[in-house]
Design an enzyme around this catalytic site. Sequence first.
Site, PDB file in Angstrom:
ATOM      1  N   HIS A 156      30.646  20.353  12.093  1.00 20.80           N
ATOM      2  CA  HIS A 156      30.315  18.914  12.039  1.00 20.80           C
ATOM      3  C   HIS A 156      29.881  18.507  10.634  1.00 20.80           C
ATOM      4  CE1 HIS A 156      30.130  19.133  16.494  1.00 20.80           C
ATOM      5  NE2 HIS A 156      29.556  20.290  16.244  1.00 20.80           N
ATOM      6  N   SER A 277      38.900   9.233 -15.336  1.00 22.04           N
ATOM      7  CA  SER A 277      38.863   7.843 -14.901  1.00 22.04           C
ATOM      8  C   SER A 277      39.103   6.962 -16.110  1.00 22.04           C
ATOM      9  CB  SER A 277      37.492   7.542 -14.291  1.00 22.04           C
ATOM     10  OG  SER A 277      37.214   6.165 -14.369  1.00 22.04           O
TER      11      SER A 277
END
Length: 460
Positions: A156, A277
């Site tokens: 999870h 970026s």
Amino acid sequence: MKKLWGSRFAKATSALADKFSSSISFDKRLAVYDVKGSLAHVKMLGICKIISQKDSHKISQGLNSILKELLAGKFKFNPKAEDIHTNIQNALNKKIGAVADKLHTARSRNDQIALDMKMYTLDELTTLINFIKGLQKSILNFAKKNKEVIIPAYTHLQPAQVVLLAHHLLAYLEMLERDIQRLNSTYKITDTMPLGSCALSGTTLPIDRVFVTKELKFSQVTNNSIDSISDRDFVMQTLADLSILSVHLSRIAEDLILWSTKEFDFIEIDWAFCTGSSIMPHKKNPDILELIRGSVGKVQGDLSSVLIMMKGLPLSYNRDMQLDKPPFFNALDCIKEILEILGELFKNIKVSKTSIANKINDESLFSVDIMEYLIKKAVPYRQAHDTVGRMVRICLDKGRCISDLSLAELKRYSDKFEKDFKNLLNAKVSVSLKKSYGSTNPLLVNRQIISWRKRLNARF
Ligand code: ARG
């Protein structure tokens, strides 16, 4: 442009229709298979005396010279000839004259395209399996290099227990091995020879289909002429295999993306496989892995495209089936590219050992070990679970560590706790204590590495 079927037609087809139905832009990749199939066919026609040996030889010579041009990249495809079959037939006519017209005896494009596609698929399946093995070797080398590293493992996406990094990596090898098994089983259903089924019902001419089967090194001849030309199961099954494989590659990519985040900081991906970026100068983004993760959409789309195209088609051949090629080729190209790039990427991943070492100190990662400590001392499972649950909760509430608790304090939770208990709260001990076959125990993992190495014949 002369059509293979033009004479019955009262007038020329519309240029729009020609353009719309043309497949040469994509089926030209089947050219070599088309010629090899024709070579086997014409040899058989000669041996069965359906055409003279002399004509058979002449046609073979012409085909061989086309094959040479194809292999040398010198063959000139004519975009105006509608498909690969017409292209090769026209080129043959140009080379050897009217005798070329005998090649198509006892054959139709319906069985010819089925043959071309099967020959192409068999080669692609072999290539794919080799590419997967290459990736498996690369992952195995990475696992071997970092055999001692222990990481927190997650369910999870919450920290659960500790495992060897190698154990996690060997899980990828298992997934990829099942992909190989699936592709092998697809190979078997593809390995049947359809030529000689002609348009759909077979032929009155005395052909020898078994000869062609042997000549082209197929394992079996197909049993039913209608099925032979209607069947595209091998295309759908390959695409289904590729879809599952793409899911695996995507999950591997996602693990690596997570592990390379500042938050996880388990690994560093080589700069060669990252991008920056345009606005944030500090960024190092895992774009290559993201594109791998995203490619599942493309491959699943290709599978859907062929499944939906085939659904509800009446037997036998329908032109719709031409539309299997772009998605099929697209999925194969996409997956081969990913397998290659991921194999390279694994070669230069750096493991951030210090950062990982800090994370495996979290004592909650050992809660199952504590519980099993009590179970080994005859505490019933449910009771042991409750005890450890209480310990964890109270420690969290009071900001304390289990390792700080004195023996007297521990005894308040269970009188089964002894001094030796403290040795348990350690990642190395945690993995070493695992006993079950298939667990993360270092001895067992090492055995798995050795057995994979043998299987993959990997060089270290
Ligand atoms: N281009 C066709 C395909 O890919 C080849 C077979 C054409 N047969 C026909 N009868 N028009 O399926």
